[in-house]
Design an enzyme around this catalytic site. Structure first.
Site, PDB file in Angstrom:
ATOM      1  N   ALA A   1      48.072 -29.520  11.976  1.00 57.26           N
ATOM      2  CA  ALA A   1      48.537 -30.196  13.185  1.00 57.26           C
ATOM      3  C   ALA A   1      47.713 -31.462  13.378  1.00 57.26           C
ATOM      4  O   ALA A   1      46.676 -31.641  12.733  1.00 57.26           O
ATOM      5  CB  ALA A   1      48.396 -29.280  14.397  1.00 57.26           C
ATOM      6  N   LYS A   2      48.163 -32.343  14.221  1.00 55.19           N
ATOM      7  CA  LYS A   2      47.396 -33.539  14.551  1.00 55.19           C
ATOM      8  C   LYS A   2      47.940 -34.090  15.851  1.00 55.19           C
ATOM      9  O   LYS A   2      49.106 -33.861  16.195  1.00 55.19           O
ATOM     10  CB  LYS A   2      47.562 -34.597  13.444  1.00 55.19           C
ATOM     11  CG  LYS A   2      46.457 -35.634  13.416  1.00 55.19           C
ATOM     12  CD  LYS A   2      45.245 -35.171  12.636  1.00 55.19           C
ATOM     13  CE  LYS A   2      44.147 -36.209  12.641  1.00 55.19           C
ATOM     14  NZ  LYS A   2      43.047 -35.839  11.725  1.00 55.19           N
TER      15      LYS A   2
END
Ligand code: NAD
Length: 442
Positions: free
Chosen positions: A127-128
């Site tokens: 994720a980011k």
């Protein structure tokens, strides 16, 4: 990674798998990622059946982040949180505050987190997050309000078993503390494991600050063994002398190598006898950069930014920004070994030039995975409420990094591919195996 620099060698045409919400040819970093997946797909055998899973993020959330400025006006920022893949565990990846952040960039960074977490075999997906903002233009109070509103807006995705943010460019332990507090306030209970990279006083881990540079050093030792490069007297050039570059430089120096060149945003220095990396780090802590550093015992030369790339060195550690090793300087690099401390420092075209020259590149997804590995340790410690010593952390970090490097090196040998492609093969195989075993819902 800017769309402009990514256009060096690709993305003139639209990738056929581009999602409709990225418009026109402006695919940016996500386009680079799709090309990387295309390259690894032929090596995945029957798991290739599931490859589409990797070509689209699981979830991409765009949020409006309105805040009141200190002068009373209200302004709006655009924020993102993307979960690329959660087949192997909760989403995990940093939050970036930068004026150039785009959805394409956050998508690509989230995908590279999936690859990195699988490559070192920590039980996370990728994720980011990010906000399109120049945080230097905000007061501390405004920065806190923006961080808290952003955390609240993306809160539907977060949780210690759902998605765990961490620091990235322009975000630090204090910002993680505000994120943890905001999430905890909304939950009505203290949830320390919702972010990593926290201050030690809030359940942060010993050794986290040094972890990425230490991981660069550990994989460097392993690569040097394979390449028969002696540590004693090895000449090291480091770009970026911040968190990652300074720690890696110091560890190499203490192991007997010579840090002969360093570049940061303020200067480029060369010292044939070897810079004192400890003294240089102390200088940076006081002065904000390497400019003006002098050494009573050795001659330190100021060199041009261009000539940094051609200094006589055995090992090059890019530990600053994306897209630093390009078609314009790759052929000048003398080092036999490149250890990618930064994320995405080498463009695909430069990668090909280095490969043709016989330079070994240990890719970012392995070389700088020490940070997320100790983030994993932090998360485990928060869950168990039992904290480890720094020696325990460093020993476990070294073991994980060595095992990850060995697996990737072996695949590179077996399949006669670069370490980058090998790391993608190892990682994609792990992700898609999990995908296959879990099956398709419903
Ligand atoms: P940092 O802010 O501590 O240091 C960045 C360094 O880059 C500084 O020395 C700065 O002077 C230098 N720099 C900036 N612009 C430059 C330019 N134009 N030319 C030369 N040098 C320049 O950042 P960091 O945490 O050390 O991160 C460096 C890289 O490592 C980034 O790509 C980051 O994404 C990556 N990374 C960091 C971690 C981590 O745990 N900190 C983990 C994985 C990857």
């Amino acid at each position: 990674m800017s769309a402009q620099s990514g256009s060096e060698n690709l993305l003139i045409k639209r990738h056929p798998d581009a999602p409709s919400y990225l418009s026109g040819n402006d695919l940016g970093p996500w386009g680079i990622y799709l090309e990387q997946i295309d390259r690894v797909a032929p090596h995945l055998g029957k798991l290739g059946f599931w490859i589409e899973t990797l070509k689209r993020p699981k979830r991409a959330l765009i949020v409006d982040v309105p805040i009141q400025l200190d002068d009373g006006r209200v302004t709006h920022f655009e924020g993102y949180r993307v979960q690329h893949n959660t087949s192997r565990g909760p989403g995990k990846g940093g939050v970036r505050f930068h004026q150039d952040v785009t959805l394409s960039e956050v998508m690509a960074l989230s995908a590279w987190m999936s690859i990195k977490n699988a490559a070192v075999n920590v039980p996370y997906g990728g994720a980011k997050g990010g906000i399109r903002v120049d945080p230097k233009k905000l007061s501390r109070a405004e920065l806190q309000r923006m961080t808290r509103r952003y955390t609240s807006e993306i809160g539907i995705l977060l949780g210690p078993d759902k998605d765990i943010p961490a620091p990235d460019v322009n975000t630090d332990a204090q910002i993680m503390a505000w994120m943890m507090d905001t999430y905890s306030m909304n939950q009505g209970a203290t949830v320390s494991g919702v972010v990593t990279g926290k201050p030690i006083s809030l359940g942060g881990s010993l050794g986290r600050r040094e972890a990425t540079g230490r991981g660069v050093f550990v994989v460097g030792i392993e690569a040097m063994k394979h390449l028969n490069m002696p540590m004693h007297g090895a000449r090291v050039a480091v770009q970026g002398f911040g968190n990652v570059g300074s720690v890696a430089g110091q560890l190499f120096m203490h192991a007997g190598a010579k840090v002969v060149a360093v570049q940061d945003h303020t200067a480029s220095l060369y010292c044939e006898a070897g810079l004192d990396a400890d003294a240089l780090a102390a200088h940076v802590a006081v002065n904000g950069g390497i400019r003006g550093y002098i050494d009573a015992k050795a001659e330190v030369q100021n060199i041009s930014n261009e000539s940094f790339w051609s200094v006589p060195a055995d090992i090059l550690i890019p530990a600053a920004l994306e897209n630093q090793i390009t078609v314009h300087n790759a052929d000048k690099i003398k080092a036999r070994l490149v250890l990618e401390g930064a994320n995405g420092p080498t463009t695909p075209a430069a990668d090909d030039i280095l490969k043709d020259k016989g330079t070994t590149v240990v890719p970012d997804v392995i070389a700088n995975a020490g940070g997320v590995t100790v983030s994993y340790f932090e998360w485990v410690q928060d869950f168990s409420m039992f904290f480890w010593t720094e020696d325990e952390i460093n020993e476990r970090l070294a073991r994980i990094m060595r095992e990850a490097f060995a697996a990737v090196w072996q695949v590179a040998q077996d399949k006669n591919v670069s370490l980058r492609t090998a790391a993608f093969i190892v990682a994609c195989t792990r992700i898609l195996t999990a995908r296959e075993v879990r099956g398709l819902y419903p």
